[in-house]
Design a protein around this motif. Structure first.
Motif, short mmCIF file in Angstrom:
data_model
loop_
_atom_site.label_atom_id
_atom_site.label_comp_id
_atom_site.label_asym_id
_atom_site.label_seq_id
_atom_site.Cartn_x
_atom_site.Cartn_y
_atom_site.Cartn_z
N SER A 182 0.81 -1.22 0.00
CA SER A 182 0.00 0.00 0.00
C SER A 182 0.85 1.27 0.00
N THR A 200 0.34 4.56 2.20
CA THR A 200 -0.84 5.43 2.09
C THR A 200 -1.94 5.04 3.06
N GLY A 223 6.45 -0.27 -7.38
CA GLY A 223 5.34 0.50 -6.84
C GLY A 223 5.00 1.68 -7.74
N ILE A 224 3.93 2.38 -7.38
CA ILE A 224 3.42 3.49 -8.19
C ILE A 224 4.05 4.82 -7.76
N LEU A 245 -1.35 4.88 -13.60
CA LEU A 245 -2.06 3.87 -12.79
C LEU A 245 -3.29 3.34 -13.53
N LEU A 300 0.71 7.20 -5.17
CA LEU A 300 -0.20 6.14 -5.65
C LEU A 300 -1.36 6.74 -6.45
N PHE A 301 -2.15 7.64 -5.84
CA PHE A 301 -3.18 8.36 -6.61
C PHE A 301 -3.37 9.73 -6.01
#
Lengths: 460, 460
Positions: free
Chosen positions: A198, A201, A420-421, A429, A459-460
């Protein structure tokens, strides 16, 4: 820096180790990506889960964002603090807390280096089998936050498979004790697996119970020179069918060029466009004879043009160095990195499509391929031409990455296999996860981190 | 039944197979628990993921609860429909959709029986290694919804480890295609793992891509008579250290009594309080000699009083039947079931504490123990005395289960190892998961199933 909120933090946690010098802010504010200028508020170095909990609660109350920080060896910017965040470094929480011979588990704090985990496991006659080049610097908490993969995934899987228990502090500052080392525990949603991967996050790992396993039999390393891309999968299929593989890696001649420029010795008299490093169980003479037979078969078929089998531990290490030294040898060039994956069955078609794309789009750039054929994971590094300035170079690479995303989608692949992002892959993504999935991820994040303090913007 | 909403469902899905006869409602409205009176609204038998999606959307619009239904072999009431729910049975979606030899995956619909998955894998020279007694009736969708474990967890882990891709319809009626068979995919939260073990409260599995593996070498089965509870762990440690185990199960003489009454032959001349069935790789004579040496060592130590090693496939099956026949032999008695787990290292202390508790609290009841020593999972079945009525019996068992929860908490254990929470274990969820965890689970559930139509009242 002397903002009111830091004074408040110092007052509420008088024993806390807090760093605010410019050099410290820079050091702890960045990871192995070097694209962003570090600008954290401060660096907290808690000594206990309770201090982590107090820090996250303070961050919620003060409206300060938190960046969890491990070894900062990440390549996607997941640990970058460039916007006045409080960095929570786990590096002081780096102890082994316990070993259980019956459960075969090692309980550790999150800031322990992967290599220290390896050593602790080996000290008890077992192994922790997840492994990759950054082992000396990366920390287990970061490994968990990115579900780190590496070079032995074909035998052992990713980090996810080895986490028997996890203590985390959520974004709301709650301490959760997840799964407690149980092998069977069918009591609702497995939140442990939600935290794995994760990227900081949802919360911060403050303790992990790692599953260990038996050491494998003695191994040998085979290095092949492979004349054609098509032959890579033939060599893989043959090795997979006839040897007990623990790793199967490839790299291109451009990768070898950089490692050799960094001091490694070229393994063969003649250059070859592709190379394979494979590691296999070689407990007895029969297994060694089988490896030789595989080599000869591949030679006869024209799939390999040369090869060498390690005859000692030292030689095995030096063959491995050709593959493991690539990332370090490229680092001074600040390459643009693609870390992509497809299903193994799709690798041949995908390699062709990618080669066509990269030849067309990067005619003048130095493109360095390597990766894990055995789990469908390719690393494609683009080295900046000296004459191009860095922002223009990144812009050009991002344009090509958009095209790469289309090829990945056509092949059911993923824009991030194991890095990972973070910040680097955030624009892409949606190529790997549907709009519905991303909306659900955002919804879940809001449940675990209602004020959005945990690593915002990643991530976002 | 001819409620307005069903007429509406028929009109909106004219091709749907829908059952409403009383016998059908009863058949599909219950699982292997027999405590609740089935009372579903109707039984829908969709033929495609699209029909499942349309059904869930209709349920959201109509405000009708949905119970996903597999083989209904569950022992926790997770598939019970006793409150006017629409049962969605996946039994018509029971096909193998594809096999990939390079990826070593089998893609199946959710309604396929576990045994059919075994057979399909074996037909391709590989195995799907999750296995347990209900294999002929249970379905893979249900296995995923409960993260089913079984008899070979010590070698292969639970169902979770073998799910490479998952298509689900969420409680909101969205179709998600999760992970798509990738080995490495670090693109945010792994929603696949959230659905595994969620007991139908987040959505419905409509397709799964299963990882397969190599068949193990030939095996043999050893049955031991064990005179003392303390010796169970000694025998386990010896077998684990010296044999390559794929299963290590135990049962008590009371369990053998029921299996024998059901037609099985007692294996030894003299009775013993405990028995162990263990399966191990026996590829060659050396391995078989090692097993004999283990047996002799255990005899000399007084840890076992008798034993038999299978000399044929047929004998291995008949030894296994002594363990696998227990659940079926008890079924006519409608036993109260506890399915609990602790870490393996805690088993000895936990066995003592449990034995003391059960002897004290159930002096007059027939208490039948069996389970999986190798993964810390005990099944404790309480058989109803003939003179006691069923509600009074359940009330008494639930009183003791409360006490058992305290012992489990003292030992870091779990109230459900592999059966799930469902309706049966719902009152005890808080013994295994903290209030914070349960609140987070509820929050996550609200994200995936905002109207709460998926299996309401189960789990929490």
């Amino acid at each position: 820096m002397n903002t009111p909120s830091l004074a408040d933090l110092r007052a509420s946690l008088p024993g806390l180790k807090l760093l605010t010098e410019a050099a410290e802010l820079e050091h702890y504010g960045r990871d192995w990506t070097r694209r962003w200028t570090p600008a954290p508020l401060a660096i907290a170095l808690p000594a206990s889960a309770e201090e982590v909990q107090a820090l996250v609660r303070w961050a919620n109350a003060a409206g300060v964002a938190v960046v969890p920080s491990g070894g900062r060896t990440g390549l996607s910017g997941g640990a970058v603090a460039a916007n006045g965040e409080l960095v929570i470094s786990l590096e002081r929480m780096n102890r082994v807390l316990g070993f259980d011979a019956v459960d075969r588990t090692l309980t550790v704090q999150p800031g322990i280096a992967l290599e220290a985990v390896h050593n602790a496991a080996r000290g008890h006659g077992l192994i922790y089998p997840v492994d990759f080049g950054a082992r000396g610097s990366c920390q287990i908490g970061g490994n968990i936050a990115t579900n780190a993969g590496g070079i032995r995934v074909i035998r052992y899987g990713n980090t996810r498979n080895w986490i028997a228990g996890l203590k985390v502090v959520t974004g709301a500052g709650e301490l959760l004790d997840l799964n407690r080392g149980l092998i069977k525990n069918a009591t609702g949603y497995d939140l442990r697996h939600l935290f794995i991967g994760s990227e900081g996050t949802l919360g911060i790992v403050v303790e992990a119970t790692l599953s260990l396993t038996d050491a494998p039999p003695p191994s040998q390393v085979l290095l092949f020179a492979v004349p054609h891309m098509d032959a890579l999968m033939q060599v893989y299929a043959t090795c997979r069918a006839r040897l007990s593989l623990s790793a199967f890696e490839f790299f291109t001649d451009r990768a070898l060029h950089h490692v050799a420029a960094h001091g490694a010795q070229r393994p063969f008299g003649e250059d070859s466009p592709y190379y394979v490093v494979t590691e296999f169980d070689a407990a007895d003479e029969a297994a060694q004879a089988q490896a030789l037979a595989v080599f000869e078969h591949c030679l006869e078929q024209g799939w390999v043009s040369d090869g060498v089998i390690s005859q000692s531990e030292a030689q095995a290490r030096s063959l491995w160095r050709l593959r493991e030294g690539i990332t370090e040898s490229l680092a001074p060039h600040k390459p643009y990195k693609n870390d992509i994956s497809v299903r193994i069955s799709v690798v041949p078609a995908f390699l062709q499509a990618m080669q066509a794309l990269l030849t067309r789009e990067y005619p003048a750039f130095d493109v360095v391929w390597f990766g894990h054929i055995g789990d469908g994971n390719l690393h494609i590094n683009i080295v900046k031409p000296a004459e191009l300035d860095y922002p223009a170079f990144i812009a050009e690479c991002e344009r090509v990455t958009e095209l790469m995303c289309e090829v990945l989608q056509q092949h059911g692949g993923s824009i991030s296999a194991e890095h990972g992002i973070g910040l680097v892959k955030k624009p892409y993504l949606a190529s790997a996860r549907s709009a519905e999935e991303i909306a659900l991820m955002r919804g879940i994040r809001a449940v675990l981190d209602p004020n959005g303090v945990m690593n915002p913007g990643k991530l976002f």
